[in-house]
Design a protein around this motif. Structure first.
Motif, PDB file in Angstrom:
ATOM      1  N   ASP A   1      93.331 -35.633 -90.177  1.00 62.68           N
ATOM      2  CA  ASP A   1      92.585 -34.477 -89.682  1.00 62.68           C
ATOM      3  C   ASP A   1      91.390 -34.133 -90.567  1.00 62.68           C
ATOM      4  OD1 ASP A   1      94.382 -34.074 -87.571  1.00 62.68           O
ATOM      5  OD2 ASP A   1      95.784 -33.106 -88.961  1.00 62.68           O
ATOM      6  N   ALA A   2      91.071 -35.018 -91.476  1.00 65.30           N
ATOM      7  CA  ALA A   2      90.032 -34.696 -92.446  1.00 65.30           C
ATOM      8  C   ALA A   2      88.674 -34.555 -91.768  1.00 65.30           C
ATOM      9  CB  ALA A   2      89.959 -35.779 -93.510  1.00 65.30           C
ATOM     10  N   ILE A   3      87.892 -33.625 -92.290  1.00 68.15           N
ATOM     11  CA  ILE A   3      86.532 -33.440 -91.798  1.00 68.15           C
ATOM     12  C   ILE A   3      85.598 -33.746 -92.960  1.00 68.15           C
ATOM     13  CG2 ILE A   3      84.875 -31.726 -91.028  1.00 68.15           C
ATOM     14  CD1 ILE A   3      87.723 -30.422 -89.927  1.00 68.15           C
ATOM     15  N   PHE A   4      84.807 -34.772 -92.786  1.00 65.26           N
ATOM     16  CA  PHE A   4      83.949 -35.205 -93.881  1.00 65.26           C
ATOM     17  C   PHE A   4      82.566 -34.598 -93.723  1.00 65.26           C
ATOM     18  CE2 PHE A   4      87.319 -38.266 -93.843  1.00 65.26           C
ATOM     19  CZ  PHE A   4      87.529 -38.529 -95.188  1.00 65.26           C
ATOM     20  N   ILE A   5      82.171 -33.818 -94.693  1.00 64.02           N
ATOM     21  CA  ILE A   5      80.829 -33.244 -94.696  1.00 64.02           C
ATOM     22  C   ILE A   5      79.911 -34.254 -95.375  1.00 64.02           C
ATOM     23  CG2 ILE A   5      79.397 -31.293 -95.363  1.00 64.02           C
ATOM     24  CD1 ILE A   5      81.681 -30.585 -93.431  1.00 64.02           C
ATOM     25  N   THR A   6      79.071 -34.867 -94.566  1.00 63.83           N
ATOM     26  CA  THR A   6      78.237 -35.957 -95.072  1.00 63.83           C
ATOM     27  C   THR A   6      76.898 -35.430 -95.553  1.00 63.83           C
ATOM     28  OG1 THR A   6      77.418 -36.308 -92.848  1.00 63.83           O
ATOM     29  CG2 THR A   6      79.297 -37.630 -93.532  1.00 63.83           C
ATOM     30  N   GLU A   7      76.164 -36.309 -96.174  1.00 69.26           N
ATOM     31  CA  GLU A   7      74.834 -35.930 -96.638  1.00 69.26           C
ATOM     32  C   GLU A   7      73.809 -36.173 -95.531  1.00 69.26           C
ATOM     33  OE1 GLU A   7      74.158 -37.526-100.566  1.00 69.26           O
ATOM     34  OE2 GLU A   7      76.199 -37.003-101.131  1.00 69.26           O
ATOM     35  N   GLU A   8      72.562 -35.902 -95.851  1.00 68.71           N
ATOM     36  CA  GLU A   8      71.538 -35.924 -94.805  1.00 68.71           C
ATOM     37  C   GLU A   8      71.430 -37.258 -94.078  1.00 68.71           C
ATOM     38  OE1 GLU A   8      67.891 -33.056 -95.715  1.00 68.71           O
ATOM     39  OE2 GLU A   8      68.834 -33.883 -97.520  1.00 68.71           O
ATOM     40  N   ASP A   9      71.714 -38.362 -94.808  1.00 67.69           N
ATOM     41  CA  ASP A   9      71.615 -39.670 -94.161  1.00 67.69           C
ATOM     42  C   ASP A   9      72.870 -40.010 -93.367  1.00 67.69           C
ATOM     43  OD1 ASP A   9      73.413 -40.067 -96.158  1.00 67.69           O
ATOM     44  OD2 ASP A   9      72.333 -41.716 -97.142  1.00 67.69           O
ATOM     45  N   GLY A  10      73.781 -39.065 -93.277  1.00 67.16           N
ATOM     46  CA  GLY A  10      74.976 -39.304 -92.474  1.00 67.16           C
ATOM     47  C   GLY A  10      76.094 -40.015 -93.223  1.00 67.16           C
ATOM     48  N   ASN A  11      75.849 -40.338 -94.483  1.00 69.38           N
ATOM     49  CA  ASN A  11      76.879 -41.030 -95.266  1.00 69.38           C
ATOM     50  C   ASN A  11      77.682 -40.057 -96.120  1.00 69.38           C
ATOM     51  OD1 ASN A  11      76.317 -43.671 -94.434  1.00 69.38           O
ATOM     52  ND2 ASN A  11      74.565 -43.761 -95.859  1.00 69.38           N
ATOM     53  N   TYR A  12      78.912 -40.446 -96.336  1.00 67.11           N
ATOM     54  CA  TYR A  12      79.727 -39.717 -97.293  1.00 67.11           C
ATOM     55  C   TYR A  12      79.722 -40.497 -98.595  1.00 67.11           C
ATOM     56  CZ  TYR A  12      83.433 -37.209 -99.585  1.00 67.11           C
ATOM     57  OH  TYR A  12      84.134 -36.459-100.488  1.00 67.11           O
ATOM     58  N   TYR A  13      79.219 -39.877 -99.648  1.00 60.81           N
ATOM     59  CA  TYR A  13      79.187 -40.557-100.945  1.00 60.81           C
ATOM     60  C   TYR A  13      80.339 -40.105-101.822  1.00 60.81           C
ATOM     61  CZ  TYR A  13      74.562 -42.258 -99.743  1.00 60.81           C
ATOM     62  OH  TYR A  13      73.523 -42.895 -99.125  1.00 60.81           O
ATOM     63  N   CYS A  14      81.024 -41.090-102.404  1.00 59.78           N
ATOM     64  CA  CYS A  14      82.166 -40.792-103.257  1.00 59.78           C
ATOM     65  C   CYS A  14      81.722 -40.566-104.691  1.00 59.78           C
ATOM     66  CB  CYS A  14      83.146 -41.953-103.268  1.00 59.78           C
ATOM     67  SG  CYS A  14      83.967 -42.182-101.699  1.00 59.78           S
ATOM     68  N   GLY A  15      82.536 -39.839-105.421  1.00 60.82           N
ATOM     69  CA  GLY A  15      82.378 -39.766-106.860  1.00 60.82           C
ATOM     70  C   GLY A  15      82.970 -41.022-107.467  1.00 60.82           C
ATOM     71  N   SER A  16      82.598 -41.288-108.681  1.00 60.72           N
ATOM     72  CA  SER A  16      82.983 -42.560-109.286  1.00 60.72           C
ATOM     73  C   SER A  16      83.312 -42.357-110.757  1.00 60.72           C
ATOM     74  CB  SER A  16      81.799 -43.519-109.133  1.00 60.72           C
ATOM     75  OG  SER A  16      82.150 -44.799-109.505  1.00 60.72           O
ATOM     76  N   GLU A  17      84.369 -43.016-111.218  1.00 70.42           N
ATOM     77  CA  GLU A  17      84.724 -42.895-112.621  1.00 70.42           C
ATOM     78  C   GLU A  17      85.378 -44.190-113.083  1.00 70.42           C
ATOM     79  OE1 GLU A  17      87.260 -39.537-114.157  1.00 70.42           O
ATOM     80  OE2 GLU A  17      85.815 -38.382-112.959  1.00 70.42           O
TER      81      GLU A  17
END
Length: 987
Positions: free
Chosen positions: A740-756
């Motif tokens: 049921d997740a709703i992904f709020i994407t950025e302007e280009d329509g992509n969802y960017y992940c954090g990275s570590e």
RNA sequence: GCCCGGGUGGUGGAAUGGUAGACACGCAGGACUUAAAAUCCUGUGACCAUCGCGGUUGUGCGGGUUCGAGUCCCGCCCCGGGUACCA
């Protein structure tokens, strides 16, 4: 024809297997070279991308050495005894042998895919009776040996017994417990067998003594140190207490000096050698006796700062010290007992964590050996019973702990050196300056004072110079099932017997359950028939050996793996000597590496090997880390009041609120807290997409306040992420948690992940499996990419995206041989000068880089060569042959198949590694960088034969250079031939 | 606290005291293609620029040695690993 790695790998593998090409003989006219990997523990999880790094590295080196004309031993095996298998057995009831075998199979399958040049016929597995038979044999030799400190070598215990029979133990120079009393030959003969046995235990290199273990009553088992966290069991958090049990130990301390000295001859990194040096912890100091006032006894103290002896204002002994009871005066008896009891109830870790100074006066005094002053004796838990003599002479002015103690108990702080500073605030441990308040050493410096004091102590029989080691004897008992049984049994009087060598191995019995017995004994104790196998009135030792037993000598077994009669034949060992090149992780710096060195030295003493050190050169590979990816879940902190009227809407909104996952662009990290970066922008995005949500917030007159927003990050499986972009549609479809997740994407329509960057582990969802990589890119690309990542010894993150560079390279390499239709491209004529120049430059660099173990730049160099050669119209067959040989250690499958296609019938494994010819590298001119006052201004092509005068004329005439020199004075004109030209002009 | 490592572009990294950023990823643009993939080409530290001349600046920070320092020396800061009431 495209580069088809699966077909290539199949052809190469079949060729190698059918010709048994990696089988190595124990004799050859070629010089020997032994390349070894630290053998793995076969865990149930299989290999991840990080594990083979060292194996690939050593394999490249082994292949290179073989091509350079060495007879190379390059084996692999398994360190197969260990806790995880036993843990699994406890849970499932499956015999650890079964799961271990299965895991080994998986490992072998995985390893074989990577194309290692292992001689699998030499595989050793520590849990197999045919192997641990010899581990048990080595234990017997240790049991039957003592260490002669004069000869610096282990000797048969029988020799020691005959010395005892003729002259007692006076004059015996042996590594033994300090507590051994002196006895004469007559006394020895009069001792009953049990007492003789007990005395010998003080000398044997494998010996038994009463020792404390971490006993966990709730789990009914003994725990290893790392299973105890903050005084409670790691699993379950149950209390752990000290329990005294007879335990086996190895007298590694006897070898302390040789282990320390031997490091000098080894080609290891300094940091590993330092770790071993620190672990051995040699300190040179003195033993000083402080006679007790009104007592016969004296307190012996070890100190590394005998020069501070006149600064002693009290003595501190460990609460466990043997003399505590005797010396405590009646008036302090109660307090002392209470203090001792309190210390005993604390775990070691608690005791060490305790930062508050505590202690208790015993009422006793000792006499200062030189001044005869009365010195009070305290007990305190900062003094460890196990180190030195368990007693310290406290010098508050020179030692911070003593200083704090003195402050607390209001004891004198005596300055002893004129260079000491700040004594009102803290101790000063300096050795500088001249002594004051120090009787006959006043005015002397550190070195002179120390020498004089030791001389006086020895003259007056009050002490002596002594070397102390921090290292302890190594515990060798485990109350576990899955380990080597001891070849030891006891009779009804507890007299110890060794199992005859012919009867080895003593194999593990079948047991009903692998669970702890609850008595502290190992599960072996429940196998009654096994326990009494040497007679009804006897019982087997039921402890098993620790993991390092099998791994301390496995490298010898590879030399002669089939030998039933001995650990290794003298001939095989004499041929292979020791390991020339050892590759493994630095996490074994002190454990495995120190124990192996100890065993090897012992085996040398008893004539089984002829080398002093097992591993001549060692390289430690850095860890490959995982790159974890995160999604950010957003939990607005909204107080929900009376919602009955908007219930339906609410339930939808509630779902929305609890499943909002926002892209990293919206997030900012402040003080390690995740916050929304730009609220208004975020609100706008939300309004566009989910007007209801914002309406709902307005409905309740509830404005989003930045403080109310909670954001938490969650690991997301890296398989859903490419270049930080999350394939959230697939994630939603495949992972129920994100249904049921709703992904709020950025302007280009992509969802960017954090990275570590973190350690690679299942729980972090960042594990990359080599099988997957090999399936997609092929083993050779995998091998080269692992090397391409960077220097072998540094930790670095794995990034699968980067692999396309290496994949492109190898396909480009292939295309130099064949066009897209599989037609050969090479021509039979001679190599052109351009070609030869590129080729020999490459050969030179690769040889140099392999020798300095920089395999990452080897790969770059080959890329450069292919880039440059691809620009030429044609490439000759000779050049391609040489290139194939150069790449063979790195990409063996591809090289083997190309070698075949070039018309060779032999294997490239045995081809000669190319060497460069300097004549092709000679240049007639060089494009000099011209610097003016150290700044690069222009480049000028100049003959390498030109004189400095000629160069100067040309350079000064150059238009660009003139611009910078006009009107300025030329002070200096520097020509570094073939490198650089630098003009120094006035500013 | 002590002992080791290590700090270089957006990323992995390269550089016997001698043109910092090789090689590769990523990114941007282009060619080929109906399109995509694949492949190939160009650009890519930052800043300035009369963006095809060029300049300034730049290897954690501050000094120093040198004609010239990422590299050597001194003093700091930060990160990683090991180790610790060890007398």
């Amino acid at each position: 024809m495209e580069y088809n790695f699966s077909e290539i790998e199949k052809i190469a593998r079949e060729k190698w297997e059918s010709s048994n090409i990696y089988k190595v003989e124990n004799n050859s006219t070629k010089p020997k070279y032994y390349v070894l990997d630290m053998f793995p523990y076969p865990s149930g999880a299989g290999l991840h991308v990080g594990h083979p790094l060292g194996y690939i590295f050593s394999d490249i080196y082994a292949r290179y050495k073989r091509m350079k004309g060495f007879n190379v031993l390059h084996p692999m095996g398994f360190d197969a005894f260990g806790l995880p298998a036993e843990q699994y057995a406890i849970q499932t009831g499956q015999h650890p042998e079964i799961t271990t075998k299965k895991n080994i199979e998986t490992y072998i399958q995985q390893l074989k895919k990577i194309g290692f040049s292992y001689d699998w016929s030499r595989q050793v597995t520590t849990c197999e009776p045919s192997y641990y038979k010899h581990t048990q044999w080595i234990f017997l030799q240790l049991f039957n040996a003592w260490y002669n400190t004069k000869k610096e070598q282990a000797q048969p215990i029988a020799d020691l017994i005959s010395v005892f029979e003729t002259q007692g133990n006076k004059g015996v120079s042996a590594a033994c417990d300090d507590t051994v009393l002196k006895f004469s030959a007559e006394e020895w003969k009069s001792f009953p067998p049990k007492q003789q046995q007990a005395i010998l235990m003080n000398y044997r290199l494998a010996f038994q003594k009463e020792s404390f273990v971490n006993w966990c009553p709730a789990l009914g088992t003994v725990l290893a140190n790392d299973e105890v966290i903050n005084g409670v069991s790691e699993r379950g958090g149950h209390p752990v207490e000290k329990k005294k049990m007879a335990q086996w130990f190895l007298r590694i301390t006897a070898y302390a000096e040789r282990l320390l000295k031997g490091l000098e001859s080894l080609d290891w990194t300094e940091s590993i050698k330092d770790m071993q040096r620190n672990w051995i912890g040699k300190s040179i100091g003195a033993m000083v006796s402080f006679p007790l006032k009104n007592h016969q006894e004296k307190i012996d103290v070890f100190t590394t700062r005998v020069d501070t002896i006149f600064g002693v204002s009290f003595l501190v002994i460990a609460p466990e010290h043997d003399l505590v009871q005797q010396i405590t005066t009646p008036e302090f008896k109660e307090q002392v007992e209470a203090y001792v009891k309190m210390c005993a109830s604390k775990s070691d870790i608690e005791r060490q964590a305790e930062k508050v100074v505590s202690g208790q006066f015993t009422g006793a005094y000792v006499l200062h050996p030189f001044t005869q002053t009365e010195v009070p004796v305290f007990i305190a838990d900062y003094v460890l019973a196990g180190y030195g003599t368990g007693a310290v002479m406290a010098v508050p002015s020179g030692d911070q702990r003593d200083y704090l103690f003195a402050k607390k108990f209001d004891l004198p702080i005596i300055p002893i050196l004129d260079a000491q500073q700040n004594l009102e605030q803290e101790a000063d441990a300096t050795k500088e300056g001249k002594y004051i308040n120090s009787d006959f050493i006043n005015g002397l410096n550190y070195a002179d004072a120390t020498a004089l004091l030791i001389q006086k102590l020895e003259e007056q029989n009050k002490g002596y110079g002594k070397i102390n080691y921090k290292m302890r004897d190594a515990g060798f008992s485990r109350q576990r099932y899955w380990g080597e049984p001891f070849p030891i049994y006891y009779d009804k009087d507890d007299i110890i017997y060794t199992v005859d060598e012919e009867k080895l191995p003593i194999t593990l019995p079948k047991v009903e359950s692998y669970k702890p017995t609850g008595t502290g004994e190992s599960p072996l104790a429940t196998a009654t028939d096994w326990v009494t196998q040497f007679g009804k009135d006897t019982r087997m030792e039921t402890d098993t050996m620790p993991g390092y037993a099998g791994s301390s000598w496995y490298f010898l077994r590879y030399m002669d793996p089939e030998n039933e009669h001995e650990i290794v034949s003298n001939e095989a060992q004499a041929y292979w000597q020791n390991v020339d090149f050892y590759v493994g992780g630095s996490e074994h710096a002190v454990g495995h590496l120190l124990y192996s060195r100890f065993w090897h030295k012992f085996l040398k003493d008893i004539g089984k090997v002829n080398t002093e050190e097992p591993f001549q050169r060692m390289v430690n590979q850095g860890m490959i880390q995982g790159v974890s990816k995160f999604v950010y879940k957003y939990f607005p902190d909204i107080k929900i009041s009376n919602q009955t009227d908007v219930f339906e809407e609410f339930s939808n909104l509630n779902k929305l609120v609890n499943n909002l996952i926002i892209s990293r662009e919206f997030i900012v990290i402040e003080n390690e807290k995740l916050l929304l970066k730009d609220l208004s922008y975020f609100e706008r995005v939300l309004t566009d997409k989910y007007p209801g949500f914002v309406n709902y917030l307005n409905l309740n007159n509830h404005k989003i306040n930045i403080d109310d927003i909670k954001i938490r990050k969650f690991h997301v499986d890296i398989n859903y992420v490419k270049n930080d972009i999350l394939d959230f549609e697939r994630l939603k479809a495949e992972d129920i948690n994100y249904k049921d997740a709703i992904f709020i994407t950025e302007e280009d329509g992509n969802y960017y992940c954090g990275s570590e960057v973190e350690k690679m582990s299942k729980s972090k969802w960042n594990v990359v499996n080599p099988d997957q990589i090999i399936e997609q890119y092929g083993a050779d690309v995998f091998r080269m990419y692992e090397m391409f990542l960077g220097p072998i010894d540094t930790a670095k993150p794995w990034d699968t995206n980067g692999i396309s560079g290496v994949s492109n390279f190898i396909r480009k390499f292939w295309r130099m041989f064949f066009d897209d239709f599989g037609k050969q491209r090479w021509i039979e004529n001679q190599a052109s000068q351009d070609e030869l120049k590129i080729l020999h430059k490459t050969i030179k660099k690769i040889n140099e880089d392999i020798e300095r173990l920089a395999f990452n730049t080897c790969v770059s160099t080959m890329m450069i060569a292919v880039n440059e050669l691809s620009k030429l119209k044609t490439v000759s067959v000779a050049t391609l042959s040489t290139l194939t040989k150069l790449i063979a250690p790195f990409a063996p499958h591809t090289a083997e198949v190309l070698w075949l296609k070039l018309g060779n019938s032999t294997s490239i494994v045995d081809a000669d590694f190319p060497t460069h010819d300097e004549q092709y590298l000679v240049e007639s001119s060089f494009n000099y960088p011209i610097q003016i006052n150290g700044k690069h201004r222009n480049n000028i092509e100049l003959s390498l034969e030109a004189t400095n005068e000629e160069i100067q004329t040309i350079v000064l005439a150059d238009e660009k250079i003139k611009k910078f020199t006009d009107g300025k004075e030329l002070k200096k004109f520097i020509v570094v031939k073939g490198r650089i030209i630098n003009l120094v002009v006035s500013e």
